[in-house]
Scaffold this motif. Sequence first.
Motif, short mmCIF file in Angstrom:
data_model
loop_
_atom_site.label_atom_id
_atom_site.label_comp_id
_atom_site.label_asym_id
_atom_site.label_seq_id
_atom_site.Cartn_x
_atom_site.Cartn_y
_atom_site.Cartn_z
N ARG A 10 22.70 128.26 40.74
CA ARG A 10 22.35 127.07 39.94
C ARG A 10 21.69 126.06 40.87
O ARG A 10 22.13 125.88 42.00
CB ARG A 10 23.59 126.50 39.28
N ILE A 11 20.65 125.40 40.36
CA ILE A 11 19.86 124.47 41.18
C ILE A 11 19.75 123.14 40.48
O ILE A 11 19.44 123.07 39.29
CB ILE A 11 18.46 125.05 41.47
N MET A 12 20.00 122.08 41.23
CA MET A 12 19.85 120.72 40.73
C MET A 12 19.03 119.92 41.74
O MET A 12 19.35 119.91 42.92
CB MET A 12 21.20 120.05 40.51
N PHE A 13 17.97 119.29 41.26
CA PHE A 13 17.13 118.43 42.09
C PHE A 13 17.49 116.98 41.83
O PHE A 13 17.80 116.60 40.70
CB PHE A 13 15.65 118.61 41.74
N ILE A 14 17.40 116.16 42.87
CA ILE A 14 17.49 114.71 42.72
C ILE A 14 16.27 114.11 43.41
O ILE A 14 15.88 114.55 44.48
CB ILE A 14 18.80 114.13 43.31
N THR A 15 15.67 113.13 42.76
CA THR A 15 14.47 112.52 43.34
C THR A 15 14.27 111.10 42.82
O THR A 15 14.73 110.77 41.73
CB THR A 15 13.22 113.38 43.03
N GLY A 16 13.59 110.33 43.61
CA GLY A 16 13.23 108.97 43.21
C GLY A 16 11.79 108.90 42.74
O GLY A 16 11.29 107.82 42.44
N PHE A 17 11.11 110.02 42.65
CA PHE A 17 9.69 110.05 42.31
C PHE A 17 9.48 110.79 41.00
O PHE A 17 9.70 112.00 40.93
CB PHE A 17 8.88 110.73 43.42
N ALA A 18 9.04 110.08 39.96
CA ALA A 18 8.88 110.67 38.64
C ALA A 18 7.90 111.83 38.63
O ALA A 18 8.15 112.88 38.04
CB ALA A 18 8.45 109.61 37.63
N ALA A 19 6.76 111.68 39.31
CA ALA A 19 5.76 112.76 39.32
C ALA A 19 6.31 114.00 40.01
O ALA A 19 6.04 115.12 39.60
CB ALA A 19 4.49 112.28 40.02
N VAL A 20 7.11 113.79 41.05
CA VAL A 20 7.71 114.91 41.76
C VAL A 20 8.74 115.60 40.87
O VAL A 20 8.88 116.82 40.88
CB VAL A 20 8.35 114.44 43.08
N ALA A 21 9.45 114.82 40.06
CA ALA A 21 10.42 115.40 39.13
C ALA A 21 9.73 116.34 38.15
O ALA A 21 10.24 117.42 37.85
CB ALA A 21 11.17 114.30 38.39
N LEU A 22 8.58 115.95 37.65
CA LEU A 22 7.83 116.81 36.73
C LEU A 22 7.41 118.10 37.42
O LEU A 22 7.50 119.19 36.85
CB LEU A 22 6.60 116.08 36.19
N SER A 23 6.95 118.01 38.65
CA SER A 23 6.54 119.17 39.41
C SER A 23 7.73 120.11 39.64
O SER A 23 7.59 121.33 39.51
CB SER A 23 5.95 118.73 40.75
N ALA A 24 8.88 119.56 39.95
CA ALA A 24 10.07 120.37 40.18
C ALA A 24 10.50 121.08 38.90
O ALA A 24 10.88 122.25 38.92
CB ALA A 24 11.21 119.50 40.70
N ALA A 25 10.42 120.38 37.78
CA ALA A 25 10.81 120.98 36.50
C ALA A 25 9.88 122.15 36.15
O ALA A 25 10.32 123.15 35.59
CB ALA A 25 10.78 119.92 35.40
N GLN A 26 8.62 122.03 36.50
CA GLN A 26 7.68 123.11 36.23
C GLN A 26 7.89 124.28 37.20
O GLN A 26 7.79 125.43 36.81
CB GLN A 26 6.24 122.61 36.34
N ALA A 27 8.22 123.98 38.45
CA ALA A 27 8.41 125.02 39.46
C ALA A 27 9.70 125.81 39.22
O ALA A 27 9.76 127.00 39.48
CB ALA A 27 8.42 124.41 40.86
N SER A 28 10.74 125.13 38.75
CA SER A 28 12.04 125.77 38.50
C SER A 28 12.56 125.33 37.14
O SER A 28 13.40 124.44 37.04
CB SER A 28 13.04 125.36 39.58
N PRO A 29 12.05 125.94 36.06
CA PRO A 29 12.42 125.49 34.72
C PRO A 29 13.92 125.55 34.42
O PRO A 29 14.41 124.81 33.58
CB PRO A 29 11.65 126.42 33.79
N GLN A 30 14.66 126.44 35.09
CA GLN A 30 16.09 126.56 34.84
C GLN A 30 16.88 125.48 35.57
O GLN A 30 18.07 125.32 35.34
CB GLN A 30 16.58 127.95 35.25
N ALA A 31 16.25 124.74 36.45
CA ALA A 31 16.94 123.74 37.26
C ALA A 31 17.08 122.43 36.49
O ALA A 31 16.30 122.12 35.60
CB ALA A 31 16.17 123.49 38.55
N LYS A 32 18.07 121.68 36.87
CA LYS A 32 18.29 120.34 36.34
C LYS A 32 17.64 119.35 37.31
O LYS A 32 17.72 119.52 38.52
CB LYS A 32 19.79 120.07 36.25
N VAL A 33 16.96 118.33 36.79
CA VAL A 33 16.32 117.31 37.62
C VAL A 33 16.92 115.96 37.25
O VAL A 33 16.85 115.55 36.09
CB VAL A 33 14.79 117.29 37.43
N LEU A 34 17.52 115.29 38.23
CA LEU A 34 18.06 113.94 38.04
C LEU A 34 17.22 112.95 38.83
O LEU A 34 16.82 113.25 39.95
CB LEU A 34 19.51 113.86 38.52
N SER A 35 16.98 111.80 38.25
CA SER A 35 16.19 110.77 38.92
C SER A 35 17.10 109.77 39.60
O SER A 35 18.13 109.38 39.04
CB SER A 35 15.30 110.04 37.92
#
Length: 118
Positions: A75-100
């Motif tokens: 299971r993969i969860m990303f955390i980021t302060g950058f909205a554009a980067v969050a979108l890129s991460a969601a596209q790269a790993s669709p099964q991952a959760k992205v928190l801002s």
Amino acid sequence: MARILLAEDDNSIRGFLTRALERADHEVVACENGDDAIDALDQGPYDLLLTDIVMPGADGIEVARVAAARQPGLRIMFITGFAAVALSAAQASPQAKVLSKPVHLRDLVNEVERMIAA
């Protein structure tokens, strides 16, 4: 209790996240950058990878790519302060959760527990 690999380059955030997850009875292997997190994969298996996206060396997306290849089903969860980067991460790993960032520690722990239970 889950075993979590945490990659976060900000010392204070890494400390806060580690303490919050340990208080929730999880084991945390904390790394200060993506390269160290990739090296720590050899100490696995892990239940969850929690990684910042923007870090020196290997970024969080690269860490996730290597981790998923070495441990399918992780299971993969990303955390980021950058909205554009969050979108890129969601596209790269669709099964991952992205928190801002900023993220409330209680919300993060709850999200981690939801992902582990899934």
